[in-house]
Design an enzyme around this catalytic site. Structure first.
Site, PDB file in Angstrom:
ATOM      1  N   PRO A 132       0.812  -1.221   0.000  1.00  0.00           N
ATOM      2  CA  PRO A 132       0.000   0.000   0.000  1.00  0.00           C
ATOM      3  C   PRO A 132       0.848   1.275   0.000  1.00  0.00           C
ATOM      4  O   PRO A 132       0.484   2.264  -0.632  1.00  0.00           O
ATOM      5  CB  PRO A 132      -0.818  -0.124   1.294  1.00  0.00           C
ATOM      6  CG  PRO A 132      -0.924  -1.596   1.525  1.00  0.00           C
ATOM      7  CD  PRO A 132       0.361  -2.185   1.023  1.00  0.00           C
ATOM      8  N   THR A 162      -1.820  -8.451  -9.669  1.00  0.00           N
ATOM      9  CA  THR A 162      -2.533  -8.870 -10.879  1.00  0.00           C
ATOM     10  C   THR A 162      -2.700 -10.385 -10.845  1.00  0.00           C
ATOM     11  O   THR A 162      -1.732 -11.106 -10.574  1.00  0.00           O
ATOM     12  CB  THR A 162      -1.760  -8.434 -12.145  1.00  0.00           C
ATOM     13  OG1 THR A 162      -1.626  -7.022 -12.111  1.00  0.00           O
ATOM     14  CG2 THR A 162      -2.482  -8.851 -13.413  1.00  0.00           C
ATOM     15  N   ILE A 353     -10.219  11.158 -33.610  1.00  0.00           N
ATOM     16  CA  ILE A 353     -10.740  10.903 -34.961  1.00  0.00           C
ATOM     17  C   ILE A 353     -12.196  10.451 -34.879  1.00  0.00           C
ATOM     18  O   ILE A 353     -13.004  10.762 -35.758  1.00  0.00           O
ATOM     19  CB  ILE A 353      -9.850   9.845 -35.680  1.00  0.00           C
ATOM     20  CG1 ILE A 353      -8.523  10.491 -36.088  1.00  0.00           C
ATOM     21  CG2 ILE A 353     -10.561   9.245 -36.887  1.00  0.00           C
ATOM     22  CD1 ILE A 353      -7.494   9.515 -36.652  1.00  0.00           C
ATOM     23  N   HIS A 354     -12.554   9.756 -33.820  1.00  0.00           N
ATOM     24  CA  HIS A 354     -13.928   9.266 -33.661  1.00  0.00           C
ATOM     25  C   HIS A 354     -14.908  10.376 -33.265  1.00  0.00           C
ATOM     26  O   HIS A 354     -16.117  10.118 -33.174  1.00  0.00           O
ATOM     27  CB  HIS A 354     -13.989   8.161 -32.594  1.00  0.00           C
ATOM     28  CG  HIS A 354     -13.583   6.814 -33.097  1.00  0.00           C
ATOM     29  ND1 HIS A 354     -12.276   6.475 -33.347  1.00  0.00           N
ATOM     30  CD2 HIS A 354     -14.309   5.704 -33.382  1.00  0.00           C
ATOM     31  CE1 HIS A 354     -12.214   5.218 -33.766  1.00  0.00           C
ATOM     32  NE2 HIS A 354     -13.435   4.730 -33.805  1.00  0.00           N
ATOM     33  N   GLU A 379       4.831  -2.220 -14.094  1.00  0.00           N
ATOM     34  CA  GLU A 379       6.233  -2.637 -14.287  1.00  0.00           C
ATOM     35  C   GLU A 379       7.180  -1.439 -14.289  1.00  0.00           C
ATOM     36  O   GLU A 379       8.190  -1.434 -14.995  1.00  0.00           O
ATOM     37  CB  GLU A 379       6.419  -3.419 -15.603  1.00  0.00           C
ATOM     38  CG  GLU A 379       5.360  -4.423 -15.899  1.00  0.00           C
ATOM     39  CD  GLU A 379       5.632  -5.807 -15.355  1.00  0.00           C
ATOM     40  OE1 GLU A 379       6.790  -6.200 -15.310  1.00  0.00           O
ATOM     41  OE2 GLU A 379       4.661  -6.472 -14.977  1.00  0.00           O
ATOM     42  N   THR A 381       6.977   3.054 -13.558  1.00  0.00           N
ATOM     43  CA  THR A 381       6.431   4.242 -14.240  1.00  0.00           C
ATOM     44  C   THR A 381       7.461   4.812 -15.229  1.00  0.00           C
ATOM     45  O   THR A 381       8.623   4.403 -15.238  1.00  0.00           O
ATOM     46  CB  THR A 381       6.100   5.334 -13.205  1.00  0.00           C
ATOM     47  OG1 THR A 381       7.338   5.724 -12.573  1.00  0.00           O
ATOM     48  CG2 THR A 381       5.124   4.847 -12.147  1.00  0.00           C
TER      49      THR A 381
HETATM   50  C1  LIG Z   1      -3.581  -2.324 -12.612  1.00  0.00           C
HETATM   51  C2  LIG Z   1      -2.279  -2.489 -11.882  1.00  0.00           C
HETATM   52  C3  LIG Z   1      -1.726  -3.749 -11.778  1.00  0.00           C
HETATM   53  C4  LIG Z   1      -0.535  -3.951 -11.059  1.00  0.00           C
HETATM   54  N1  LIG Z   1      -0.021  -5.208 -10.923  1.00  0.00           N
HETATM   55  C5  LIG Z   1       1.034  -5.413 -10.084  1.00  0.00           C
HETATM   56  C6  LIG Z   1       1.505  -6.744  -9.804  1.00  0.00           C
HETATM   57  O1  LIG Z   1       1.011  -7.724 -10.350  1.00  0.00           O
HETATM   58  N2  LIG Z   1       2.500  -6.899  -8.901  1.00  0.00           N
HETATM   59  C7  LIG Z   1       3.095  -5.830  -8.268  1.00  0.00           C
HETATM   60  O2  LIG Z   1       4.010  -6.035  -7.466  1.00  0.00           O
HETATM   61  N3  LIG Z   1       2.695  -4.558  -8.547  1.00  0.00           N
HETATM   62  C8  LIG Z   1       1.686  -4.324  -9.433  1.00  0.00           C
HETATM   63  N4  LIG Z   1       1.251  -3.041  -9.689  1.00  0.00           N
HETATM   64  C9  LIG Z   1       1.869  -1.932  -8.991  1.00  0.00           C
HETATM   65  C10 LIG Z   1       2.733  -1.065  -9.895  1.00  0.00           C
HETATM   66  O3  LIG Z   1       3.921  -1.731 -10.205  1.00  0.00           O
HETATM   67  C11 LIG Z   1       2.950   0.260  -9.146  1.00  0.00           C
HETATM   68  O4  LIG Z   1       1.700   0.944  -9.105  1.00  0.00           O
HETATM   69  C12 LIG Z   1       3.986   1.117  -9.841  1.00  0.00           C
HETATM   70  O5  LIG Z   1       5.258   0.550  -9.711  1.00  0.00           O
HETATM   71  C13 LIG Z   1       4.015   2.540  -9.248  1.00  0.00           C
HETATM   72  O6  LIG Z   1       4.089   2.504  -7.851  1.00  0.00           O
HETATM   73  P1  LIG Z   1       3.070   3.389  -6.975  1.00  0.00           P
HETATM   74  O7  LIG Z   1       1.709   3.184  -7.518  1.00  0.00           O
HETATM   75  O8  LIG Z   1       3.323   3.064  -5.562  1.00  0.00           O
HETATM   76  O9  LIG Z   1       3.492   4.868  -7.272  1.00  0.00           O
HETATM   77  P2  LIG Z   1       4.637   5.664  -6.486  1.00  0.00           P
HETATM   78  O10 LIG Z   1       5.864   4.860  -6.411  1.00  0.00           O
HETATM   79  O11 LIG Z   1       4.064   6.166  -5.220  1.00  0.00           O
HETATM   80  O12 LIG Z   1       4.869   6.884  -7.468  1.00  0.00           O
HETATM   81  C14 LIG Z   1       3.979   7.999  -7.571  1.00  0.00           C
HETATM   82  C15 LIG Z   1       4.534   8.958  -8.611  1.00  0.00           C
HETATM   83  O13 LIG Z   1       5.833   9.435  -8.212  1.00  0.00           O
HETATM   84  C16 LIG Z   1       6.782   9.149  -9.219  1.00  0.00           C
HETATM   85  N5  LIG Z   1       8.059   8.827  -8.589  1.00  0.00           N
HETATM   86  C17 LIG Z   1       8.292   7.907  -7.626  1.00  0.00           C
HETATM   87  N6  LIG Z   1       9.596   7.892  -7.282  1.00  0.00           N
HETATM   88  C18 LIG Z   1      10.201   8.820  -8.069  1.00  0.00           C
HETATM   89  C19 LIG Z   1      11.549   9.280  -8.212  1.00  0.00           C
HETATM   90  N7  LIG Z   1      12.565   8.755  -7.489  1.00  0.00           N
HETATM   91  N8  LIG Z   1      11.795  10.268  -9.088  1.00  0.00           N
HETATM   92  C20 LIG Z   1      10.799  10.795  -9.844  1.00  0.00           C
HETATM   93  N9  LIG Z   1       9.505  10.411  -9.754  1.00  0.00           N
HETATM   94  C21 LIG Z   1       9.218   9.425  -8.889  1.00  0.00           C
HETATM   95  C22 LIG Z   1       6.214   7.968  -9.988  1.00  0.00           C
HETATM   96  O14 LIG Z   1       6.762   7.893 -11.296  1.00  0.00           O
HETATM   97  C23 LIG Z   1       4.727   8.310  -9.994  1.00  0.00           C
HETATM   98  O15 LIG Z   1       4.464   9.238 -11.000  1.00  0.00           O
HETATM   99  C24 LIG Z   1       0.107  -2.832 -10.469  1.00  0.00           C
HETATM  100  C25 LIG Z   1      -0.445  -1.551 -10.618  1.00  0.00           C
HETATM  101  C26 LIG Z   1      -1.623  -1.373 -11.306  1.00  0.00           C
HETATM  102  C27 LIG Z   1      -2.212   0.012 -11.423  1.00  0.00           C
END
Ligand SMILES: Cc1cc2nc3c(=O)[nH]c(=O)nc-3n(C[C@H](O)[C@H](O)[C@H](O)COP(=O)(O)OP(=O)(O)OC[C@H]3O[C@@H](n4cnc5c(N)ncnc54)[C@H](O)[C@@H]3O)c2cc1C
Length: 401
Positions: A132, A162, A353-354, A379, A381
């Site tokens: 979380p 997932t 386009i739609h 995987e 951001t």
């Molecule tokens: C539909 C879905 C399926 C998923 N499936 C899986 C799964 O199967 N297994 C699993 O383990 N995870 C899974 N995830 C998790 C996913 O890997 C994370 O959501 C992702 O890595 C981003 O982490 P966060 O959401 O905690 O964002 P955060 O890490 O909190 O980041 C928030 C924002 O801050 C930016 N940020 C963070 N650190 C930095 C930095 N050092 N410098 C600049 N910008 C930064 C990020 O790019 C982002 O824009 C899933 C997520 C979704 C939405």
């Protein structure tokens, strides 16, 4: 449509596999995808079809009953599947990552136990790093595995899993201080535990709860869940590779191939968006002619097709690099970054386009518009990809002065 995203140098076997998958996508996935997605319904028939095609064992070595195919073949299949419906590619993606981690890092007993059943799709894999309070910052993981005799006791809460409900084998990354004293670098004190469980929701094994599906804006059909470990007992022989402290590297290796796979998904969704856009542009008339005859729309189509081609080329390059046995973190990071950004842009152009109809749930582009953003996050951001790319470039281009 076949003009775009062609791949040179494929073997006859690769071409045959791809043509079978494409046929399956056109006949079994595209006609039902939007309806199932709107109902958030798990595509059981499609999954059964993929099992029959052997897709769950595509990259698993033949000695374990798989097809022993390359990452490139796998990525090209994923591209085709995502062109039909991105959620379906999500169903096989986590399975593929866990099978890959077992193949690369598992003990012989772990490979013998899981890979043959994974190849048949009987055991279904998911992987769990995120919590979380963290996603990008994997080193901050707080879930913990503590040794107790011949077992480990796992506690902690995981997020965004997932296939959390449908999987039966979850690779869970935890902190494990045993053998790694206080002060050990975070990436050296993590362990991947292979957690077997029943499919479904609720308490799926003593000490392990999968609370239910997270309601998402897109990427529906496939279940995404939390995972709660409360005194979950795991035998010591379910430490991936048999040794603690290697989990971070094992997961990063898995995620690296996962990134090629996410790039492939971006390519597939972008291709579909282009197909929908180019088709609609020739049917819709404004000011006495098809909108495709307006130069502004032709320019959009040109940009979209160029992005589809570029993303495909980078994805193929990243897959081939990994298949050659070389490190591909730079190429995989670039491919994932570019393909997911381009995917979002191509989908948005097809949506524009739609016109107003793109906003209607009757049109497929509405679904794609809600699906594309997930690729910007999953995987790693865009920012995390750029950190990987930047670090790697500085290694390669170290100032020699
Ligand atoms: C539909 C879905 C399926 C998923 N499936 C899986 C799964 O199967 N297994 C699993 O383990 N995870 C899974 N995830 C998790 C996913 O890997 C994370 O959501 C992702 O890595 C981003 O982490 P966060 O959401 O905690 O964002 P955060 O890490 O909190 O980041 C928030 C924002 O801050 C930016 N940020 C963070 N650190 C930095 C930095 N050092 N410098 C600049 N910008 C930064 C990020 O790019 C982002 O824009 C899933 C997520 C979704 C939405």
């Amino acid at each position: 449509m076949a003009r775009l995203a062609r791949t040179a140098g494929l073997t006859d076997v690769q071409q045959e596999i791809l043509s079978t998958v494409r046929d399956f996508v056109d006949k079994e996935i595209i006609p039902v995808a939007t309806e199932l997605e709107h109902k958030d319904e798990y595509p059981q028939e499609i999954v059964d079809g993929l099992k029959e095609l052997g897709l769950f064992g595509l990259m698993i070595p033949e000695e374990y009953g798989g097809l022993g195919e390359s990452l490139l073949t796998y990525a090209l299949c994923v591209e085709e599947i995502a062109r039909g419906w991105m959620s379906v590619s999500g169903i096989i993606n986590t399975h593929f990552i866990v099978a890959y981690m077992l193949k690369q890092h598992g003990t012989q007993e772990q490979k013998d136990t899981f890979l043959p059943r994974m190849a048949l799709g009987e055991v279904r894999g998911a992987f769990s790093m995120s919590e979380p309070a963290l996603g990008s910052d994997v080193s901050a993981i707080t879930s913990k595995g503590v040794k107790d005799g011949d077992e480990y006791v796992l506690n902690g809460q995981k997020m965004w899993l997932t296939n959390g409900g449908t999987s039966t084998l979850v690779a869970v990354l935890c902190r494990s201080d045993e053998g790694h004293p206080e002060g050990t670098a975070p990436h050296k004190s993590m362990t991947t535990f292979l957690v077997e469980k029943e499919p479904g929701f609720g308490e799926v094994r003593p000490g392990l709860t999968i609370p239910g599906k997270i309601d998402k804006m897109g990427y529906k059909g496939v279940d995404t869940t939390e995972l709660i470990m409360d005194g979950l007992r795991i035998p010591a022989n379910r430490v991936l590779g048999g040794t603690t402290g290697r989990g971070f590297y094992q997961m990063m290796d898995g995620v690296e191939v996962g990134r090629v796979n996410v790039a492939a998904r971006g390519c597939g969704v972008a291709q579909r968006a282009f197909e929908l856009g180019v088709s609609y542009a020739q049917q819709r008339h404004t000011f006495g002619k098809p909108i495709a005859s307006h130069q502004a729309i032709q320019f959009k189509l040109a940009e979209m097709a160029t992005k589809v081609e570029a993303a495909h080329a980078m994805m193929v390059n990243a897959a081939r690099k990994k298949d050659s046995g070389e490190r591909n973190d730079l190429e995989a990071g670039m491919a994932k970054y570019l393909a997911s950004e381009y995917c979002k842009e191509v989908v948005e152009d097809a949506f524009r386009i739609h016109g107003g109809y793109g906003f209607s749930k009757e049109y497929e582009i509405e679904r794609l518009y809600r699906e594309a953003p997930m690729l910007l996050i999953g995987e790693g951001t865009a920012e995390i990809q750029k950190m990987i790319i930047g670090r790697r470039l500085l290694e390669e281009y170290r100032f020699q002065g």
